[in-house]
Scaffold this active site. Structure first.
Site, PDB file in Angstrom:
ATOM      1  N   CYS A  26       1.602   6.051 -11.444  1.00 19.19           N
ATOM      2  CA  CYS A  26       0.621   5.085 -10.954  1.00 19.19           C
ATOM      3  C   CYS A  26       0.058   5.447  -9.576  1.00 19.19           C
ATOM      4  CB  CYS A  26       1.241   3.694 -10.896  1.00 19.19           C
ATOM      5  SG  CYS A  26       2.065   3.210 -12.420  1.00 19.19           S
ATOM      6  N   HIS A  46      -0.798  -2.890  -4.853  1.00 18.71           N
ATOM      7  CA  HIS A  46      -0.586  -2.258  -6.158  1.00 18.71           C
ATOM      8  C   HIS A  46      -0.164  -3.306  -7.187  1.00 18.71           C
ATOM      9  CE1 HIS A  46       0.329   0.804  -9.091  1.00 18.71           C
ATOM     10  NE2 HIS A  46       1.566   0.394  -9.191  1.00 18.71           N
ATOM     11  N   HIS A  67      -3.757  -2.979 -15.512  1.00 21.06           N
ATOM     12  CA  HIS A  67      -3.203  -1.830 -14.796  1.00 21.06           C
ATOM     13  C   HIS A  67      -3.649  -0.546 -15.487  1.00 21.06           C
ATOM     14  CE1 HIS A  67      -0.773   0.846 -12.637  1.00 21.06           C
ATOM     15  NE2 HIS A  67       0.412   0.611 -13.167  1.00 21.06           N
TER      16      HIS A  67
END
Length: 401
Positions: free
Chosen positions: A167, A312, A349
């Site tokens: 990520c 995040h 996401h």
């Protein structure tokens, strides 16, 4: 000894569940419109999760020929489209030449690369044998092909590679592009990430890790649009999405010389590993704190200088808490004045592309004077006490994000 160059963002491109283009992304975000819906075109028989964030109505035929579309995986289609938008929005041609071509790097990462191509060809092998495996399997599937195909498409002949760090991939891509320009190895760079891994096998893998939200599934009778709930006590996992985000970074002096308008300046970048676990962060978000402090040190700033953080926060139980603790460590007494937003409530996401999308949001927040709200946040997790989490878009005029 040369002086490090200053680096600015002069163009951006994005494709997300909110639509094609940066304008669609920003307007959807400010309106609080979710891009999460039931997934289409996938056989999800037996799956617990049937929703996510697909890029709607994306047709790459306006930039790619039919044979290119067939040869390339979707993640490369998305990366090329975002890169072309980044170039044109910066006032540069979509096909570079001469010194522009020689001085432009392409640093675009992907976590899973051409996962769909790989799985489809594996199935082809099992059903039809080795002779029916596509000769385009390898160039379609390997993760650096987003950077490589963008370089070919726009004729960028500077350094070209694709970092892979789950990520954090796109964040690293942008940071390393910044460092590449600072030290004089390129004059500008297309940097970011692309992901198109909404495939039944990948969805099953994340779900079996207990990482995905199930609250919006058909079986649960839930609303997909409200399933991603960063920082909320009712969160139950992240919502997987696809897309691409690319920033055009340039040396400040060259950007000004050609009459470009900088959208933001990058002043610091830091990276660290907590060497803790394959998925779980270290207690207190120690690795994130070290990376952020390094970025501040290189920028000559302190936590008290920061106005805004695009978090995040993916809506996972442990990840969001770890980040909240990291933010408290970072900002201390300054924490109440730092507006913290997680935009994944509306975009889902995007895995490797997350850092590019959030970098674009930071640029837009700085440029337009608005801080995005935290959608679907109704009852913040007690661990988030003390964080400034605006519920709706606010006029904040942040200076440093």
């Amino acid at each position: 000894m040369s002086t490090a160059h200053r680096v600015v963002v002069t163009g951006m491109g994005a494709l997300s569940p909110l639509g094609r283009g940066v304008d669609a992304l920003w307007s959807g975000l400010l309106a609080g419109r979710s891009g999460i819906r039931r997934l289409e075109g996938l056989d999800l028989t037996g799956q617990e999760v049937d929703f996510g964030g697909q890029v709607p109505n994306f047709d790459p035929s306006d930039i790619l020929e039919a044979k290119q579309i067939k040869r390339l995986d979707r993640f490369s289609h998305l990366a090329i489209a975002a890169s072309v938008e980044a170039l044109t929005s910066a006032g540069l041609p979509a096909r570079l030449s001469d010194e522009l071509a020689l001085g432009t790097a392409t640093i675009i990462g992907s976590g899973l690369g051409g996962a769909t191509t790989l799985f489809e060809q594996a199935l082809n092998y099992g059903e039809k044998g080795a002779g029916r495996v596509s000769p385009f399997l390898i160039p379609g599937a390997i993760g650096n092909m987003a950077a490589g195909e963008v370089a070919i498409h726009v004729n960028a002949q500077g350094p070209s590679f694709g970092p892979v760090r789950a990520c954090a991939t796109a964040g690293h891509a942008i940071g390393e592009a910044y460092e590449t320009i600072r030290r004089g190895d390129a004059e500008r760079a297309l940097a970011g990430g692309a992901e198109a891994a909404l495939h039944p096998v990948v969805i099953a893998g994340f779900n079996n890790m207990r990482a995905l939200s199930r609250s919006g599934s058909s079986a649960a009778g839930g609303d997909p649009a409200a399933a991603s709930r960063p920082f909320d006590s009712a969160r139950d996992g992240f919502v997987m999405s696809e897309g691409a985000g690319v920033l055009l970074l340039e040396r400040l002096d060259l950007a000004l010389a050609r009459g470009a308008t900088p959208l933001a300046e990058i002043v610091g970048y830091g990276a660290a590993a907590d060497a803790q676990h394959i998925t779980l962060p270290a207690p207190g978000g120690y690795g994130a704190v070290r990376a952020a402090r390094r970025a501040l040190e290189k920028a000559g700033r302190t936590g008290g200088d920061i106005d805004h953080v695009n978090a995040h926060a993916t809506s996972t139980l442990i990840g969001d808490i770890s980040e909240a603790r990291a933010l408290k460590s970072m900002f201390g007494e300054a924490l109440p004045r730092v507006a913290v937003s997680s935009t994944k409530a509306l975009t889902g996401h995007g895995l490797s592309l997350a850092g590019a999308m959030e970098s674009a949001f930071c640029c837009l927040a700085l440029r337009n004077g608005f801080v995005p709200g935290n959608a679907h946040l109704t009852r913040p997790d007690p661990e988030c006490a003390g964080l400034n989490l605006p519920r709706t878009t606010e006029d904040r005029a942040p200076r440093i994000a």
